[in-house]
Design an enzyme around this catalytic site. Structure first.
Site, PDB file in Angstrom:
ATOM      1  N   CYS A  18       3.185  -4.893   6.744  1.00 25.11           N
ATOM      2  CA  CYS A  18       2.729  -4.822   5.245  1.00 25.11           C
ATOM      3  C   CYS A  18       4.148  -4.263   4.540  1.00 25.11           C
ATOM      4  O   CYS A  18       5.089  -3.771   5.355  1.00 25.11           O
ATOM      5  CB  CYS A  18       1.686  -3.549   4.975  1.00 25.11           C
ATOM      6  SG  CYS A  18       0.093  -4.169   5.670  1.00 25.11           S
ATOM      7  N   HIS A  22       0.776  -1.224   0.002  1.00 27.48           N
ATOM      8  CA  HIS A  22      -0.111   0.077   0.150  1.00 27.48           C
ATOM      9  C   HIS A  22       0.930   1.237  -0.025  1.00 27.48           C
ATOM     10  O   HIS A  22       1.970   1.154   0.049  1.00 27.48           O
ATOM     11  CB  HIS A  22      -0.870  -0.079   1.304  1.00 27.48           C
ATOM     12  CG  HIS A  22      -0.203   0.134   2.534  1.00 27.48           C
ATOM     13  ND1 HIS A  22       0.297   1.089   3.093  1.00 27.48           N
ATOM     14  CD2 HIS A  22      -0.114  -0.966   3.458  1.00 27.48           C
ATOM     15  CE1 HIS A  22       0.993   0.705   4.538  1.00 27.48           C
ATOM     16  NE2 HIS A  22       0.541  -0.538   4.663  1.00 27.48           N
TER      17      HIS A  22
END
Length: 441
Positions: A155, A147
């Site tokens: 992440c 992202h």
């Protein structure tokens, strides 16, 4: 040798050609519709790639790189873009459990439904963790993404400009008919030198397993067909007729193309020689790695307490080689509704403790003042009594003293009466002093 592999690339890569349905693509936010830069499109054309040809990604933690590869007209893939990862959390090594802050390692699949054009992190896509291997090995976690926003808690985070391009690669491939694309996430480039550096790491066996898939791609330049059996990855294996791959069951009888087996054997021979040489060479020190599920559990507990708003060390704890746990001295709490609520509760408790301490201190002070006043009154009363006794004794002594008579005596002589009076006065003084000494006067 690779012609057959190229012709069977879709099978090996598990990339379908059925069209994307409208519901998965129509809701893209404006930033999700930005076209790729002209330079990238020109490079793709020069390499024999269509804008909508199939895509895949490779991630290398230690090097901090995310690579985009696209299929050429030959069926083989070539790299078209490389991005510096803005942030990834945790250490080298796989993700074990929810909350351990580890960015996953392994082979993952992204489908259109995993693309999020309205992400809180600008744009994002879920990488598909946990996959069949992770579930078979009891590994847990959710919402592991690539992202934007350059912020990570497990992440792979990119800048907003980077994620727009990476997102566009996936979007265009889906529009071209690809139904899913592969993400290969590695701790480092799996060269002989790097494998030699980490040969004593507790994650080494896991990394050796990933390296088989890494090598298959290096040899064929086609994303490997990935299956799981006996709780391990297997690559480019074709099960016998009627057989299937059960992630927790025994691996079925399977075959590989002869050309792949021959190429892999030659590749491995070269690698073994390089590995043996790297073991003897001077190499950079390994980076920190996660010490298995035990450390993952410790970090996960830290994450849960932090999410509840408790004050915890600013950085996650680490498990040392001797089994001890290291924590930073600096404490803090997450700035979130839960954190603010917990801070308010702690402040209220602290205020109550302070009020109770002040109340008890006031009670003790009042007791001490009362005791001091009582002691002063007793001392004054006792002093008065002693003085009264002394005066009575003095009066009695004076009454009992004989009357002095006039006599002619030598001047140096002292009259007996004066001697007696002096003696009585001495006795009274001594008695008074004794009494005062006894009663603290």
């Amino acid at each position: 040798m690779f012609a057959k592999l190229a012709r069977t690339g879709l099978l090996i890569a598990a990339l379908g050609v059925a069209g994307c349905n409208d519901s998965s693509m129509k809701d893209f936010a404006p930033s999700a519709n930005n076209p790729l830069p002209d330079k990238i499109l020109a490079d793709m054309k020069a390499k024999g790639m269509a804008r909508t040809s199939p895509v895949m990604a490779r991630i290398f933690k230690e090097e901090g790189k995310l690579e985009i590869w696209k299929a050429k007209t030959s069926g083989r893939y070539d790299m078209v873009a490389s991005y510096d990862i803005c942030k990834w959390s945790g250490k080298l090594g796989p993700k074990y459990t929810e909350g351990d802050r580890q960015a996953p390692e392994g082979f993952y699949t992204v489908r259109p439904a995993q693309m999020n054009p309205r992400s809180s992190y600008h744009l994002s896509f879920d990488i598909g963790y946990p996959n069949a291997y992770d579930r078979a090995n009891g590994r847990t976690g959710t919402n592991l993404m690539v992202h934007g926003a350059c912020s990570s808690s497990g992440c792979y985070s990119m800048t907003d400009a980077q994620i727009e391009q990476i997102y566009a690669f996936g979007r265009d491939a889906f529009q071209g008919g690809q139904t899913e694309f592969q993400i290969q996430a590695f701790p480092f480039r799996m060269t002989a030198a790097n494998m030699a550096r980490y040969r004593n790491d507790p994650n080494y066996d896991f990394w050796k397993m990933l390296k088989v898939g890494y090598d298959n791609f290096e040899i064929t330049k086609v994303p490997p067909k990935v299956d799981v059996c006996e709780k391990r990855y297997v690559f480019n294996q074709v099960a016998a007729d009627g057989a299937t791959f059960n992630p927790t069951g025994a691996c079925p009888a399977a075959t590989q193309p002869d050309s792949l087996k021959t190429a892999y054997s030659a590749y491995q021979s070269t690698y073994d020689a390089a590995f043996n040489g790297a073991v003897k060479a001077s190499v950079p020190a390994p980076r920190p790695t996660i010490a298995g599920v035990k450390e993952a559990s410790i970090v996960s507990d830290w994450s849960k307490r932090r999410a509840r708003g408790e004050r915890v060390p600013i950085e996650p704890p680490s498990l040392n080689a001797d089994g001890s746990v290291s924590e930073t001295a600096r404490m803090g709490r997450i700035d979130s509704p839960a954190g603010r609520k917990m801070a308010a509760i702690d402040a209220e408790k602290a205020a109550k403790r302070k009020a109770e301490q002040q109340r008890l201190a006031a009670i003790e002070a009042a007791k001490a003042e009362k005791e001091a006043a009582r002691a002063q009154a007793l001392a004054e009363k006792e002093t008065a009594r002693i003085n009264s006794l002394a005066e009575e004794e003095e009066a009695r002594a004076a009454a009992e003293a004989p009357v002095a008579t006039a006599t002619i005596a030598s001047p140096p002589e002292v009259a007996p009466a004066e001697k007696a009076a002096n003696a009585d006065e001495s006795r009274v003084t001594k008695l008074k002093n004794k009494l005062l000494g006894m009663f603290g006067g």
